[in-house]
Design an enzyme around this catalytic site. Structure first.
Site, PDB file in Angstrom:
ATOM      1  N   CYS A 116     -24.924 -58.857  65.323  1.00  0.00           N
ATOM      2  CA  CYS A 116     -25.496 -60.193  65.082  1.00  0.00           C
ATOM      3  C   CYS A 116     -25.129 -60.739  63.705  1.00  0.00           C
ATOM      4  O   CYS A 116     -25.102 -61.951  63.504  1.00  0.00           O
ATOM      5  CB  CYS A 116     -27.019 -60.143  65.205  1.00  0.00           C
ATOM      6  SG  CYS A 116     -27.533 -59.517  66.786  1.00  0.00           S
ATOM      7  N   HIS A 262     -29.833 -66.634  62.795  1.00  0.00           N
ATOM      8  CA  HIS A 262     -29.274 -66.077  64.034  1.00  0.00           C
ATOM      9  C   HIS A 262     -30.274 -66.345  65.145  1.00  0.00           C
ATOM     10  O   HIS A 262     -31.470 -66.076  64.988  1.00  0.00           O
ATOM     11  CB  HIS A 262     -29.035 -64.578  63.846  1.00  0.00           C
ATOM     12  CG  HIS A 262     -28.899 -63.844  65.140  1.00  0.00           C
ATOM     13  ND1 HIS A 262     -28.049 -64.247  66.141  1.00  0.00           N
ATOM     14  CD2 HIS A 262     -29.522 -62.730  65.609  1.00  0.00           C
ATOM     15  CE1 HIS A 262     -28.156 -63.419  67.156  1.00  0.00           C
ATOM     16  NE2 HIS A 262     -29.042 -62.492  66.861  1.00  0.00           N
ATOM     17  N   ASN A 292     -29.331 -65.691  73.312  1.00  0.00           N
ATOM     18  CA  ASN A 292     -28.891 -64.941  72.123  1.00  0.00           C
ATOM     19  C   ASN A 292     -27.425 -64.550  72.335  1.00  0.00           C
ATOM     20  O   ASN A 292     -27.118 -63.731  73.188  1.00  0.00           O
ATOM     21  CB  ASN A 292     -29.799 -63.709  71.987  1.00  0.00           C
ATOM     22  CG  ASN A 292     -29.439 -62.815  70.812  1.00  0.00           C
ATOM     23  OD1 ASN A 292     -28.305 -62.846  70.311  1.00  0.00           O
ATOM     24  ND2 ASN A 292     -30.372 -62.006  70.383  1.00  0.00           N
TER      25      ASN A 292
HETATM   26  O1  UT7 Z   1     -30.102 -60.252  68.396  1.00  0.00           O
HETATM   27  C1  UT7 Z   1     -30.336 -59.000  67.887  1.00  0.00           C
HETATM   28  C2  UT7 Z   1     -31.696 -58.858  67.376  1.00  0.00           C
HETATM   29  N1  UT7 Z   1     -32.629 -58.913  68.462  1.00  0.00           N
HETATM   30  C3  UT7 Z   1     -33.822 -59.360  68.245  1.00  0.00           C
HETATM   31  O2  UT7 Z   1     -34.089 -59.762  67.141  1.00  0.00           O
HETATM   32  C4  UT7 Z   1     -34.833 -59.305  69.340  1.00  0.00           C
HETATM   33  C5  UT7 Z   1     -36.135 -58.824  68.789  1.00  0.00           C
HETATM   34  N2  UT7 Z   1     -37.154 -58.549  69.783  1.00  0.00           N
HETATM   35  C6  UT7 Z   1     -37.638 -59.491  70.613  1.00  0.00           C
HETATM   36  O3  UT7 Z   1     -37.200 -60.616  70.603  1.00  0.00           O
HETATM   37  C7  UT7 Z   1     -38.780 -59.129  71.511  1.00  0.00           C
HETATM   38  O4  UT7 Z   1     -39.225 -57.838  71.195  1.00  0.00           O
HETATM   39  C8  UT7 Z   1     -38.444 -59.203  73.041  1.00  0.00           C
HETATM   40  C9  UT7 Z   1     -38.284 -60.643  73.459  1.00  0.00           C
HETATM   41  C10 UT7 Z   1     -37.198 -58.421  73.342  1.00  0.00           C
HETATM   42  C11 UT7 Z   1     -39.591 -58.610  73.844  1.00  0.00           C
HETATM   43  O5  UT7 Z   1     -40.792 -59.317  73.558  1.00  0.00           O
HETATM   44  P1  UT7 Z   1     -42.116 -58.534  73.167  1.00  0.00           P
HETATM   45  O6  UT7 Z   1     -43.150 -59.551  72.982  1.00  0.00           O
HETATM   46  O7  UT7 Z   1     -41.805 -57.639  72.003  1.00  0.00           O
HETATM   47  O8  UT7 Z   1     -42.409 -57.727  74.458  1.00  0.00           O
HETATM   48  P2  UT7 Z   1     -42.569 -56.149  74.666  1.00  0.00           P
HETATM   49  O9  UT7 Z   1     -41.228 -55.512  74.731  1.00  0.00           O
HETATM   50  O10 UT7 Z   1     -43.546 -55.611  73.697  1.00  0.00           O
HETATM   51  O11 UT7 Z   1     -43.214 -56.117  76.087  1.00  0.00           O
HETATM   52  C12 UT7 Z   1     -44.482 -56.762  76.363  1.00  0.00           C
HETATM   53  C13 UT7 Z   1     -44.716 -56.708  77.846  1.00  0.00           C
HETATM   54  C14 UT7 Z   1     -44.529 -55.332  78.442  1.00  0.00           C
HETATM   55  O12 UT7 Z   1     -45.450 -55.173  79.497  1.00  0.00           O
HETATM   56  P3  UT7 Z   1     -46.830 -54.359  79.273  1.00  0.00           P
HETATM   57  O13 UT7 Z   1     -46.427 -52.986  78.828  1.00  0.00           O
HETATM   58  O14 UT7 Z   1     -47.556 -55.111  78.215  1.00  0.00           O
HETATM   59  O15 UT7 Z   1     -47.460 -54.431  80.620  1.00  0.00           O
HETATM   60  C15 UT7 Z   1     -43.136 -55.380  79.018  1.00  0.00           C
HETATM   61  O16 UT7 Z   1     -42.939 -54.487  80.096  1.00  0.00           O
HETATM   62  O17 UT7 Z   1     -43.784 -57.560  78.527  1.00  0.00           O
HETATM   63  C16 UT7 Z   1     -43.072 -56.814  79.507  1.00  0.00           C
HETATM   64  N3  UT7 Z   1     -41.711 -57.340  79.561  1.00  0.00           N
HETATM   65  C17 UT7 Z   1     -41.354 -58.323  80.402  1.00  0.00           C
HETATM   66  N4  UT7 Z   1     -42.037 -59.021  81.326  1.00  0.00           N
HETATM   67  C18 UT7 Z   1     -41.392 -59.955  82.002  1.00  0.00           C
HETATM   68  C19 UT7 Z   1     -40.621 -56.986  78.824  1.00  0.00           C
HETATM   69  N5  UT7 Z   1     -39.574 -57.725  79.183  1.00  0.00           N
HETATM   70  C20 UT7 Z   1     -39.998 -58.561  80.154  1.00  0.00           C
HETATM   71  C21 UT7 Z   1     -39.368 -59.561  80.917  1.00  0.00           C
HETATM   72  N6  UT7 Z   1     -40.101 -60.224  81.823  1.00  0.00           N
HETATM   73  N7  UT7 Z   1     -38.062 -59.866  80.734  1.00  0.00           N
END
Ligand code: UT7
Length: 335
Positions: A116, A262, A292
């Protein structure tokens, strides 16, 4: 005394492959929802390259537009820098492929592997070459095709909904006008302790053999991310990188006309803006329609903002990135 040359962007272009994939399209392939994706990331749609198209192909299209924008002949380019985490092949990198496709055999081509942060790392390298007088017209391309290797199972859905394909390119030259416009500074950072927090672990030459049925079974060839930890570091490190760059050139946040973070996740961009205490109107955000695009995200956003007339001559533009490595970086441009 001879004044040091300043590097300026004289041409910019970007290219997005024609296929648009909406969140509703993803709902059909992934256990996800438009609502979740919008709320957690801000993304509405992204572009996917079709089969047979690699990051070098997208990069060439962006490069052609940047060359045209600079008003130069392709043959005047004397060095290529290419940033990608998704090269067409394991080796060689895409810099040489882009050179060949543009009809530029013989000139040097350097591949940057900083994910990135790749565009800003590339900008920094180009800046040193131009300032030192080594090269006169550098093509810097950042291009990604990520849609072909996403884990659409529940295990990978956090990442699968984020990524899009695309490319951005700039032409860098010495500023012949000597009017203070161009790259004011770049700041680069990295901490490999966090490599496994966001990586594509396999294939790895450490394994013997590198390619085995186990590789497919374990699915470790998909990109993986500890999303929450990456998020936490991103919102800390990008503001730090911006302040370091501003300090170096004696500017304050009030001097900044545009911030281009980014485009990792819109929530990250907004939080970075909040930490920097910069009004949200000054933040350029296009993740809604491109997703992204890793290394390509900053030049795509920059080109869109320039072409929309939002960024004007003389404006102070701050770029910042964070991603796999971890690597993070910033740059200040007087446009
Ligand atoms: O470009 C390189 C750098 N990358 C970044 O900077 C990305 C940084 N991270 C993020 O943007 C976020 O962490 C994500 C968007 C990837 C994920 O969002 P989050 O709010 O951190 O979600 P999480 O991974 O903590 O998951 C929360 C919940 C989970 O369910 P439970 O355990 O609470 O029941 C996941 O299983 O959301 C669920 N989940 C989804 N649900 C629907 C994870 N991905 C999805 C999805 N659709 N695509």
């Amino acid at each position: 005394m001879k004044k040091e040359r300043q590097t300026i962007i004289t041409g910019i272009g970007h290219y997005l492959p024609p296929q648009v994939v909406t969140n509703f399209d993803l709902e059909k392939r992934i256990n996800t929802s438009d609502e979740w994706i919008r709320q957690r990331t801000g993304i509405i749609e992204r572009h996917y390259a079709s089969e047979g198209i690699g990051s070098s192909d997208l990069g060439v299209e962006a490069a052609k537009l940047a060359i045209k924008d600079a008003g130069i002949d392709v043959a005047e380019i004397d060095f290529i820098i290419a940033a990608t985490l998704s090269p067409d092949h394991y080796f060689p990198g895409i810099g040489v492929l882009i050179g060949a496709k543009l009809g530029l055999p013989g000139i040097g081509a350097l591949d940057v592997r900083n994910q990135c942060s790749g565009f800003i790392y590339g900008l920094s390298v180009a800046d040193q070459y131009i300032r030192s007088g080594t090269y006169q017209k550098i093509l810097l391309v950042a291009a990604e095709v990520q849609s072909s290797n996403l884990d659409t199972s529940d295990e990978g859905r956090d990442m699968a909904v984020l990524f899009g394909d695309g490319a951005g390119a700039v032409i860098l030259e010495p500023n012949s006008e000597n009017d203070g416009r161009g790259i004011l500074t770049t700041k680069l950072f990295a901490d490999g302790h966090y490599a496994s927090e966001l990586w594509m672990e396999k294939p790895s030459p450490k394994d013997r053999p590198t390619f085995s049925p186990l590789l497919l079974e374990e699915k470790r060839f998909f990109p993986r991310m500890n999303g929450r930890n990456v998020f936490k570091h991103a919102v800390e490190k990008m503001p730090q990188a911006v302040f370091a760059a501003l300090d170096e050139v004696g500017l304050t946040i009030d001097d900044v006309d545009h911030l281009i973070p980014h485009q990792a996740n819109d929530r990250i961009s907004l939080m970075v803006a909040q930490k920097l205490k910069i009004p949200v109107e000054k933040v350029i955000r296009n993740i809604q329609h491109v997703g992204n695009t890793t290394a390509a995200s900053i030049p795509i956003a920059l080109d869109e903002a320039v072409k929309e007339g939002r960024i004007k001559k003389g404006d102070i533009v701050v770029l910042t990135a964070f991603g796999s490595g971890f690597t993070w970086a910033s740059a200040i441009l007087r446009w």
